[in-house]
Design a protein around this motif. Structure first.
Motif, PDB file in Angstrom:
ATOM      1  N   SER A  42       0.820  -1.217   0.000  1.00  0.00           N
ATOM      2  CA  SER A  42       0.000   0.000   0.000  1.00  0.00           C
ATOM      3  C   SER A  42       0.851   1.264   0.000  1.00  0.00           C
ATOM      4  N   THR A  43       1.947   1.245   0.756  1.00  0.00           N
ATOM      5  CA  THR A  43       2.753   2.453   0.930  1.00  0.00           C
ATOM      6  C   THR A  43       4.026   2.462   0.089  1.00  0.00           C
ATOM      7  N   GLY A  44       4.553   1.273  -0.200  1.00  0.00           N
ATOM      8  CA  GLY A  44       5.824   1.187  -0.913  1.00  0.00           C
ATOM      9  C   GLY A  44       7.014   1.568  -0.050  1.00  0.00           C
ATOM     10  N   LYS A  45       6.757   1.741   1.260  1.00  0.00           N
ATOM     11  CA  LYS A  45       7.814   2.186   2.169  1.00  0.00           C
ATOM     12  C   LYS A  45       8.365   1.033   3.009  1.00  0.00           C
ATOM     13  N   ILE A  46       9.673   0.912   3.012  1.00  0.00           N
ATOM     14  CA  ILE A  46      10.353  -0.092   3.817  1.00  0.00           C
ATOM     15  C   ILE A  46      10.613   0.479   5.206  1.00  0.00           C
ATOM     16  N   LYS A  47      10.446  -0.310   6.242  1.00  0.00           N
ATOM     17  CA  LYS A  47      10.672   0.147   7.609  1.00  0.00           C
ATOM     18  C   LYS A  47      12.094   0.672   7.780  1.00  0.00           C
ATOM     19  N   SER A  48      12.236   1.721   8.572  1.00  0.00           N
ATOM     20  CA  SER A  48      13.550   2.331   8.787  1.00  0.00           C
ATOM     21  C   SER A  48      14.539   1.341   9.407  1.00  0.00           C
ATOM     22  N   THR A  49      14.028   0.441  10.246  1.00  0.00           N
ATOM     23  CA  THR A  49      14.890  -0.589  10.846  1.00  0.00           C
ATOM     24  C   THR A  49      15.551  -1.429   9.765  1.00  0.00           C
ATOM     25  N   TYR A  50      14.778  -1.810   8.767  1.00  0.00           N
ATOM     26  CA  TYR A  50      15.311  -2.627   7.668  1.00  0.00           C
ATOM     27  C   TYR A  50      16.285  -1.836   6.813  1.00  0.00           C
ATOM     28  N   LEU A  51      16.003  -0.554   6.587  1.00  0.00           N
ATOM     29  CA  LEU A  51      16.900   0.287   5.781  1.00  0.00           C
ATOM     30  C   LEU A  51      18.269   0.431   6.462  1.00  0.00           C
ATOM     31  N   LYS A  52      18.264   0.571   7.771  1.00  0.00           N
ATOM     32  CA  LYS A  52      19.521   0.658   8.510  1.00  0.00           C
ATOM     33  C   LYS A  52      20.282  -0.665   8.421  1.00  0.00           C
ATOM     34  N   LEU A  77       0.448 -11.352  -5.010  1.00  0.00           N
ATOM     35  CA  LEU A  77       0.737 -10.380  -3.954  1.00  0.00           C
ATOM     36  C   LEU A  77       1.693 -10.923  -2.885  1.00  0.00           C
ATOM     37  N   LYS A  78       2.094 -12.151  -3.039  1.00  0.00           N
ATOM     38  CA  LYS A  78       2.896 -12.791  -1.992  1.00  0.00           C
ATOM     39  C   LYS A  78       4.351 -12.334  -1.960  1.00  0.00           C
ATOM     40  N   VAL A  79       4.850 -11.838  -3.084  1.00  0.00           N
ATOM     41  CA  VAL A  79       6.254 -11.443  -3.165  1.00  0.00           C
ATOM     42  C   VAL A  79       6.377 -10.001  -3.665  1.00  0.00           C
ATOM     43  N   LYS A  80       7.152  -9.212  -2.946  1.00  0.00           N
ATOM     44  CA  LYS A  80       7.436  -7.838  -3.364  1.00  0.00           C
ATOM     45  C   LYS A  80       8.939  -7.611  -3.250  1.00  0.00           C
ATOM     46  N   ILE A  81       9.552  -7.190  -4.347  1.00  0.00           N
ATOM     47  CA  ILE A  81      10.992  -6.929  -4.376  1.00  0.00           C
ATOM     48  C   ILE A  81      11.220  -5.448  -4.630  1.00  0.00           C
ATOM     49  N   ILE A  82      11.977  -4.820  -3.739  1.00  0.00           N
ATOM     50  CA  ILE A  82      12.302  -3.401  -3.883  1.00  0.00           C
ATOM     51  C   ILE A  82      13.817  -3.250  -3.827  1.00  0.00           C
ATOM     52  N   ARG A  83      14.400  -2.658  -4.861  1.00  0.00           N
ATOM     53  CA  ARG A  83      15.852  -2.454  -4.867  1.00  0.00           C
ATOM     54  C   ARG A  83      16.197  -1.186  -4.090  1.00  0.00           C
ATOM     55  N   VAL A  84      17.121  -1.337  -3.165  1.00  0.00           N
ATOM     56  CA  VAL A  84      17.569  -0.228  -2.321  1.00  0.00           C
ATOM     57  C   VAL A  84      19.045   0.031  -2.624  1.00  0.00           C
ATOM     58  N   TYR A  85      19.361   1.281  -2.969  1.00  0.00           N
ATOM     59  CA  TYR A  85      20.748   1.656  -3.234  1.00  0.00           C
ATOM     60  C   TYR A  85      21.385   2.273  -1.993  1.00  0.00           C
ATOM     61  N   ARG A  86      22.696   2.221  -1.949  1.00  0.00           N
ATOM     62  CA  ARG A  86      23.441   2.757  -0.810  1.00  0.00           C
ATOM     63  C   ARG A  86      23.038   4.194  -0.496  1.00  0.00           C
ATOM     64  N   ASP A  87      22.850   4.451   0.778  1.00  0.00           N
ATOM     65  CA  ASP A  87      22.567   5.803   1.258  1.00  0.00           C
ATOM     66  C   ASP A  87      23.792   6.232   2.059  1.00  0.00           C
ATOM     67  N   GLU A  88      24.690   6.975   1.407  1.00  0.00           N
ATOM     68  CA  GLU A  88      25.969   7.309   2.039  1.00  0.00           C
ATOM     69  C   GLU A  88      25.782   8.168   3.288  1.00  0.00           C
ATOM     70  N   GLU A  89      24.772   9.016   3.282  1.00  0.00           N
ATOM     71  CA  GLU A  89      24.504   9.852   4.460  1.00  0.00           C
ATOM     72  C   GLU A  89      24.079   8.991   5.644  1.00  0.00           C
ATOM     73  N   LEU A  90      23.211   8.028   5.389  1.00  0.00           N
ATOM     74  CA  LEU A  90      22.773   7.124   6.452  1.00  0.00           C
ATOM     75  C   LEU A  90      23.927   6.250   6.930  1.00  0.00           C
ATOM     76  N   ILE A  91      24.746   5.785   6.009  1.00  0.00           N
ATOM     77  CA  ILE A  91      25.893   4.951   6.370  1.00  0.00           C
ATOM     78  C   ILE A  91      26.843   5.713   7.287  1.00  0.00           C
ATOM     79  N   LEU A  92      27.066   6.986   7.001  1.00  0.00           N
ATOM     80  CA  LEU A  92      27.931   7.806   7.855  1.00  0.00           C
ATOM     81  C   LEU A  92      27.350   7.914   9.265  1.00  0.00           C
ATOM     82  N   LYS A  93      26.033   8.109   9.357  1.00  0.00           N
ATOM     83  CA  LYS A  93      25.376   8.172  10.665  1.00  0.00           C
ATOM     84  C   LYS A  93      25.521   6.850  11.413  1.00  0.00           C
ATOM     85  N   ILE A  94      25.349   5.752  10.690  1.00  0.00           N
ATOM     86  CA  ILE A  94      25.490   4.423  11.295  1.00  0.00           C
ATOM     87  C   ILE A  94      26.889   4.239  11.861  1.00  0.00           C
ATOM     88  N   ARG A  95      27.896   4.582  11.071  1.00  0.00           N
ATOM     89  CA  ARG A  95      29.275   4.412  11.507  1.00  0.00           C
ATOM     90  C   ARG A  95      29.580   5.259  12.760  1.00  0.00           C
TER      91      ARG A  95
END
Length: 211
Positions: A131-141, A174-192
């Motif tokens: 419905s939203t197309g949004k991946i949870k922030s926990t998963y993105l991290k 509807l059982k499978v949804k694949i979303i390609r996520v590319y590197r988020d360098e800003e988020l990676i810097l925050k993680i580090r």
């Protein structure tokens, strides 16, 4: 100079493998390190890592029936992805960067540049994603940590809902949804940065409570 990614020697899931992971903040736990609010999630994880470092023994974590079901379905989900993408997924050992004490387990490597992260979810969660197309922030991290450690350009988020007693079974389309996520360098810097702060706090506790 870019640090070389190292890989665990022990077989995944064994006691030796769990011990080998003790010094590292893992991708699946990065969200706890970065948690805001009251700070309870970070504090609990900090205490857990302290206990592991002091004892040399991994914490025995509770695995619910749903969690076990998700693990059991992982191979099926991987096969579904391979069929849809017409590719072969290579399974990798636990990977880590020794200097930053950060590590990641991925559900597979694809074509050298990519990895996949499989989530076996309830039908209700699948409907939310569709419905939203949004991946949870926990998963993105988690995925960005994996991409950083493994030096990958993208991660395919593979959400698979094969049906459950609580929310039912969706039609096959509807059982499978694949979303390609590319590197988020800003988020990676925050993680580090947050992982570095976490390890500083952990070392202070080890100095205080260690022998």
């Amino acid at each position: 100079m870019m640090e070389i990614t190292k890989f665990a020697v022990a077989e995944q899931g064994t006691e030796e493998w769990l011990v080998e992971r003790i010094p590292y903040v893992t991708a699946s736990d990065v969200a706890k390190v970065m948690a805001g609010g009251s700070g309870a999630s970070r504090r609990n994880y900090l205490t857990r890592k302290l206990c592991e470092c002091l004892s040399g023994q991994p914490t025995k974590t509770y695995k619910s029936a749903k969690m076990q079901d998700g693990n059991d379905r992982e191979a099926t989900a991987r096969g579904i992805y391979e069929k849809i993408k017409n590719c072969t997924v290579k399974q990798l050992p636990f990977a880590y960067l020794e200097s930053e004490q950060i590590g990641a387990s991925t559900d597979g490597e694809v074509d050298g540049d990519g990895i996949i992260e499989i989530k076996n979810v309830m039908s209700s969660e699948q409907v939310d994603l569709l419905s939203t197309g949004k991946i949870k922030s926990t998963y993105l991290k988690q995925m960005n940590t994996q991409m950083y450690v493994l030096k990958k350009k993208w991660c395919d988020f593979v959400s698979v809902a094969l049906g459950d007693e609580e929310s039912g079974e969706l039609p096959d389309r509807l059982k499978v949804k694949i979303i390609r996520v590319y590197r988020d360098e800003e988020l990676i810097l925050k993680i580090r940065k947050e992982v570095a702060f976490f390890h500083h706090d952990l070392q202070e506790l080890i100095k205080k409570f260690g022998d």
